[in-house]
Design a protein around this motif. Structure first.
Motif, PDB file in Angstrom:
ATOM      1  N   SER A   1      65.385  51.776 -14.880  1.00  0.00           N
ATOM      2  CA  SER A   1      66.797  52.144 -14.934  1.00  0.00           C
ATOM      3  C   SER A   1      67.285  52.800 -13.652  1.00  0.00           C
ATOM      4  O   SER A   1      68.453  52.662 -13.297  1.00  0.00           O
ATOM      5  CB  SER A   1      67.044  53.075 -16.123  1.00  0.00           C
ATOM      6  OG  SER A   1      66.265  54.255 -15.991  1.00  0.00           O
ATOM      7  N   ASP A   2      66.409  53.529 -12.943  1.00  0.00           N
ATOM      8  CA  ASP A   2      66.865  54.228 -11.736  1.00  0.00           C
ATOM      9  C   ASP A   2      66.510  53.482 -10.457  1.00  0.00           C
ATOM     10  O   ASP A   2      66.655  54.024  -9.371  1.00  0.00           O
ATOM     11  CB  ASP A   2      66.311  55.650 -11.699  1.00  0.00           C
ATOM     12  CG  ASP A   2      64.790  55.701 -11.699  1.00  0.00           C
ATOM     13  OD1 ASP A   2      64.249  56.774 -11.414  1.00  0.00           O
ATOM     14  OD2 ASP A   2      64.155  54.681 -12.005  1.00  0.00           O
ATOM     15  N   ARG A   3      66.050  52.221 -10.560  1.00  0.00           N
ATOM     16  CA  ARG A   3      65.747  51.442  -9.364  1.00  0.00           C
ATOM     17  C   ARG A   3      67.021  50.728  -8.922  1.00  0.00           C
ATOM     18  O   ARG A   3      67.234  49.557  -9.192  1.00  0.00           O
ATOM     19  CB  ARG A   3      64.609  50.460  -9.640  1.00  0.00           C
ATOM     20  CG  ARG A   3      64.072  49.831  -8.370  1.00  0.00           C
ATOM     21  CD  ARG A   3      62.682  49.232  -8.576  1.00  0.00           C
ATOM     22  NE  ARG A   3      62.644  48.321  -9.703  1.00  0.00           N
ATOM     23  CZ  ARG A   3      63.080  47.058  -9.668  1.00  0.00           C
ATOM     24  NH1 ARG A   3      63.589  46.582  -8.548  1.00  0.00           N
ATOM     25  NH2 ARG A   3      62.996  46.295 -10.726  1.00  0.00           N
ATOM     26  N   THR A   4      67.866  51.487  -8.219  1.00  0.00           N
ATOM     27  CA  THR A   4      69.170  50.991  -7.789  1.00  0.00           C
ATOM     28  C   THR A   4      69.295  51.118  -6.273  1.00  0.00           C
ATOM     29  O   THR A   4      68.345  51.513  -5.589  1.00  0.00           O
ATOM     30  CB  THR A   4      70.301  51.790  -8.463  1.00  0.00           C
ATOM     31  OG1 THR A   4      70.149  53.187  -8.129  1.00  0.00           O
ATOM     32  CG2 THR A   4      70.254  51.638  -9.974  1.00  0.00           C
ATOM     33  N   GLY A   5      70.462  50.802  -5.745  1.00  0.00           N
ATOM     34  CA  GLY A   5      70.697  50.947  -4.316  1.00  0.00           C
ATOM     35  C   GLY A   5      69.767  50.091  -3.493  1.00  0.00           C
ATOM     36  O   GLY A   5      69.623  48.892  -3.742  1.00  0.00           O
ATOM     37  N   ILE A   6      69.106  50.690  -2.509  1.00  0.00           N
ATOM     38  CA  ILE A   6      68.243  49.923  -1.606  1.00  0.00           C
ATOM     39  C   ILE A   6      67.012  49.367  -2.320  1.00  0.00           C
ATOM     40  O   ILE A   6      66.346  48.463  -1.803  1.00  0.00           O
ATOM     41  CB  ILE A   6      67.798  50.770  -0.398  1.00  0.00           C
ATOM     42  CG1 ILE A   6      66.976  51.978  -0.850  1.00  0.00           C
ATOM     43  CG2 ILE A   6      68.994  51.200   0.430  1.00  0.00           C
ATOM     44  CD1 ILE A   6      66.364  52.752   0.302  1.00  0.00           C
ATOM     45  N   PHE A   7      66.694  49.883  -3.519  1.00  0.00           N
ATOM     46  CA  PHE A   7      65.526  49.422  -4.269  1.00  0.00           C
ATOM     47  C   PHE A   7      65.879  48.357  -5.307  1.00  0.00           C
ATOM     48  O   PHE A   7      65.004  47.855  -6.007  1.00  0.00           O
ATOM     49  CB  PHE A   7      64.855  50.598  -4.993  1.00  0.00           C
ATOM     50  CG  PHE A   7      64.282  51.638  -4.079  1.00  0.00           C
ATOM     51  CD1 PHE A   7      63.044  51.465  -3.484  1.00  0.00           C
ATOM     52  CD2 PHE A   7      64.990  52.799  -3.812  1.00  0.00           C
ATOM     53  CE1 PHE A   7      62.517  52.434  -2.637  1.00  0.00           C
ATOM     54  CE2 PHE A   7      64.465  53.775  -2.976  1.00  0.00           C
ATOM     55  CZ  PHE A   7      63.232  53.587  -2.379  1.00  0.00           C
ATOM     56  N   ALA A   8      67.158  48.024  -5.439  1.00  0.00           N
ATOM     57  CA  ALA A   8      67.605  47.128  -6.502  1.00  0.00           C
ATOM     58  C   ALA A   8      67.127  45.701  -6.279  1.00  0.00           C
ATOM     59  O   ALA A   8      66.975  45.240  -5.145  1.00  0.00           O
ATOM     60  CB  ALA A   8      69.126  47.152  -6.597  1.00  0.00           C
ATOM     61  N   GLY A   9      66.888  44.987  -7.386  1.00  0.00           N
ATOM     62  CA  GLY A   9      66.501  43.588  -7.331  1.00  0.00           C
ATOM     63  C   GLY A   9      65.223  43.317  -8.090  1.00  0.00           C
ATOM     64  O   GLY A   9      64.414  44.224  -8.317  1.00  0.00           O
ATOM     65  N   ASP A  10      65.044  42.056  -8.477  1.00  0.00           N
ATOM     66  CA  ASP A  10      63.851  41.679  -9.234  1.00  0.00           C
ATOM     67  C   ASP A  10      62.882  40.845  -8.409  1.00  0.00           C
ATOM     68  O   ASP A  10      61.949  40.256  -8.940  1.00  0.00           O
ATOM     69  CB  ASP A  10      64.253  40.920 -10.505  1.00  0.00           C
ATOM     70  CG  ASP A  10      65.014  39.621 -10.202  1.00  0.00           C
ATOM     71  OD1 ASP A  10      65.258  39.327  -9.015  1.00  0.00           O
ATOM     72  OD2 ASP A  10      65.358  38.910 -11.160  1.00  0.00           O
ATOM     73  N   ASP A  11      63.114  40.779  -7.084  1.00  0.00           N
ATOM     74  CA  ASP A  11      62.264  39.998  -6.188  1.00  0.00           C
ATOM     75  C   ASP A  11      61.855  40.878  -5.009  1.00  0.00           C
ATOM     76  O   ASP A  11      62.674  41.184  -4.143  1.00  0.00           O
ATOM     77  CB  ASP A  11      63.040  38.772  -5.696  1.00  0.00           C
ATOM     78  CG  ASP A  11      62.241  37.908  -4.721  1.00  0.00           C
ATOM     79  OD1 ASP A  11      61.101  38.284  -4.367  1.00  0.00           O
ATOM     80  OD2 ASP A  11      62.766  36.864  -4.301  1.00  0.00           O
ATOM     81  N   PRO A  12      60.586  41.295  -4.949  1.00  0.00           N
ATOM     82  CA  PRO A  12      60.173  42.197  -3.860  1.00  0.00           C
ATOM     83  C   PRO A  12      60.272  41.569  -2.473  1.00  0.00           C
ATOM     84  O   PRO A  12      60.488  42.267  -1.485  1.00  0.00           O
ATOM     85  CB  PRO A  12      58.730  42.545  -4.219  1.00  0.00           C
ATOM     86  CG  PRO A  12      58.258  41.391  -5.042  1.00  0.00           C
ATOM     87  CD  PRO A  12      59.457  40.956  -5.832  1.00  0.00           C
ATOM     88  N   PHE A  13      60.121  40.246  -2.392  1.00  0.00           N
ATOM     89  CA  PHE A  13      60.224  39.588  -1.096  1.00  0.00           C
ATOM     90  C   PHE A  13      61.665  39.618  -0.587  1.00  0.00           C
ATOM     91  O   PHE A  13      61.908  39.792   0.609  1.00  0.00           O
ATOM     92  CB  PHE A  13      59.709  38.154  -1.182  1.00  0.00           C
ATOM     93  CG  PHE A  13      58.278  38.078  -1.634  1.00  0.00           C
ATOM     94  CD1 PHE A  13      57.247  38.429  -0.772  1.00  0.00           C
ATOM     95  CD2 PHE A  13      57.963  37.680  -2.920  1.00  0.00           C
ATOM     96  CE1 PHE A  13      55.919  38.383  -1.189  1.00  0.00           C
ATOM     97  CE2 PHE A  13      56.640  37.635  -3.344  1.00  0.00           C
ATOM     98  CZ  PHE A  13      55.622  37.989  -2.486  1.00  0.00           C
ATOM     99  N   ALA A  14      62.617  39.484  -1.497  1.00  0.00           N
ATOM    100  CA  ALA A  14      64.025  39.587  -1.111  1.00  0.00           C
ATOM    101  C   ALA A  14      64.355  41.001  -0.647  1.00  0.00           C
ATOM    102  O   ALA A  14      65.107  41.196   0.315  1.00  0.00           O
ATOM    103  CB  ALA A  14      64.922  39.191  -2.285  1.00  0.00           C
ATOM    104  N   ILE A  15      63.789  42.000  -1.316  1.00  0.00           N
ATOM    105  CA  ILE A  15      64.009  43.391  -0.896  1.00  0.00           C
ATOM    106  C   ILE A  15      63.422  43.606   0.499  1.00  0.00           C
ATOM    107  O   ILE A  15      64.051  44.209   1.376  1.00  0.00           O
ATOM    108  CB  ILE A  15      63.392  44.375  -1.909  1.00  0.00           C
ATOM    109  CG1 ILE A  15      64.059  44.230  -3.283  1.00  0.00           C
ATOM    110  CG2 ILE A  15      63.525  45.814  -1.408  1.00  0.00           C
ATOM    111  CD1 ILE A  15      63.380  45.037  -4.382  1.00  0.00           C
ATOM    112  N   ALA A  16      62.205  43.112   0.719  1.00  0.00           N
ATOM    113  CA  ALA A  16      61.560  43.264   2.026  1.00  0.00           C
ATOM    114  C   ALA A  16      62.374  42.577   3.120  1.00  0.00           C
ATOM    115  O   ALA A  16      62.552  43.129   4.218  1.00  0.00           O
ATOM    116  CB  ALA A  16      60.144  42.691   1.977  1.00  0.00           C
ATOM    117  N   MET A  17      62.879  41.384   2.848  1.00  0.00           N
ATOM    118  CA  MET A  17      63.714  40.682   3.829  1.00  0.00           C
ATOM    119  C   MET A  17      64.964  41.487   4.145  1.00  0.00           C
ATOM    120  O   MET A  17      65.371  41.596   5.306  1.00  0.00           O
ATOM    121  CB  MET A  17      64.114  39.310   3.290  1.00  0.00           C
ATOM    122  CG  MET A  17      63.006  38.302   3.202  1.00  0.00           C
ATOM    123  SD  MET A  17      63.617  36.745   2.484  1.00  0.00           S
ATOM    124  CE  MET A  17      62.070  35.904   2.156  1.00  0.00           C
TER     125      MET A  17
END
Length: 207
Positions: A2-18
């Motif tokens: 629930s608190d994984r928002t902002g810069i941590f948001a998303g269900d794909d870690p590779f997309a977050i890393a990119m």
């Protein structure tokens, strides 16, 4: 979570890393794609050095998601990777106060993708890959430049990729995204899976 928002948001870690790397490219003065890669030798003694990340493959790619870098297959890092089949790395961006840590299994990339990347490098870098016996003792700088001259004469202006030079693909089993927090109360989210075919489990960690 629930608190994984902002810069941590998303269900794909590779997309977050990119996304984080793209942001770092706007703020880091030098080599935003630099990463410290760690391996172990045959005796289990750790080793770490800086390399440049050249590609983040998304989960929609044939690899299912991975981090790719290139090196000499005769180098110490390559020999240690070949021995263990595993490696870890960290990317730290001081300007963003963020870092990504990755642990995973490693396979070679020595096909058309490696050829294409090698061809994209400057001519001097391509010739340097032929000339350098990476990690081996070197008599002098003069000896190195003599070898560069020799391979330049031998391979000309369009050298092919050396058979001893290519890529490594790190397929993560664990990725941690870290961001600096006030009073050292940092935000940390660890993505973990048992194998590349498994689903990710995400856990918030204490600072």
């Amino acid at each position: 979570m629930s608190d994984r928002t902002g810069i941590f948001a998303g269900d794909d870690p590779f997309a977050i890393a990119m996304r984080w790397l793209e942001e770092a490219e706007k703020t880091e003065l030098n080599d935003p794609n630099a990463m410290a890669i760690a391996t172990v030798d045959a005796e289990g003694l750790p080793n770490v050095r800086m390399v440049l990340l050249k590609e983040i493959e998304g989960r929609e790619t044939p690899s299912g998601g991975a981090f790719v870098f290139y090196t000499n297959y005769h180098s110490a890092k390559a020999q240690e990777i070949e021995g263990a089949g595993k490696a870890a790395f960290v990317m730290h961006w001081k300007s963003l106060r963020r870092q990504i840590r990755v642990r995973g299994i490693v396979t070679r990339e020595e096909g058309p993708q490696a050829d294409a990347y090698y061809a994209s490098r400057s001519l001097k870098s391509r010739l340097g890959a032929w000339a350098s016996h990476q990690s081996q003792p070197l008599a002098s700088r003069t000896a190195l430049m003599t070898e560069v001259a020799r391979v330049t004469a031998a391979h000309g202006p369009s050298p092919k990729r050396p058979p001893f030079w290519g890529g490594y693909r790190i397929t993560p089993l664990e990725i941690e995204f870290w961001a600096d927090g006030a009073f050292r109360l940092h935000d940390r989210f660890r993505w973990r899976r048992a194998d590349p075919a498994s689903d990710w489990a995400v856990t918030r960690l204490n600072p």
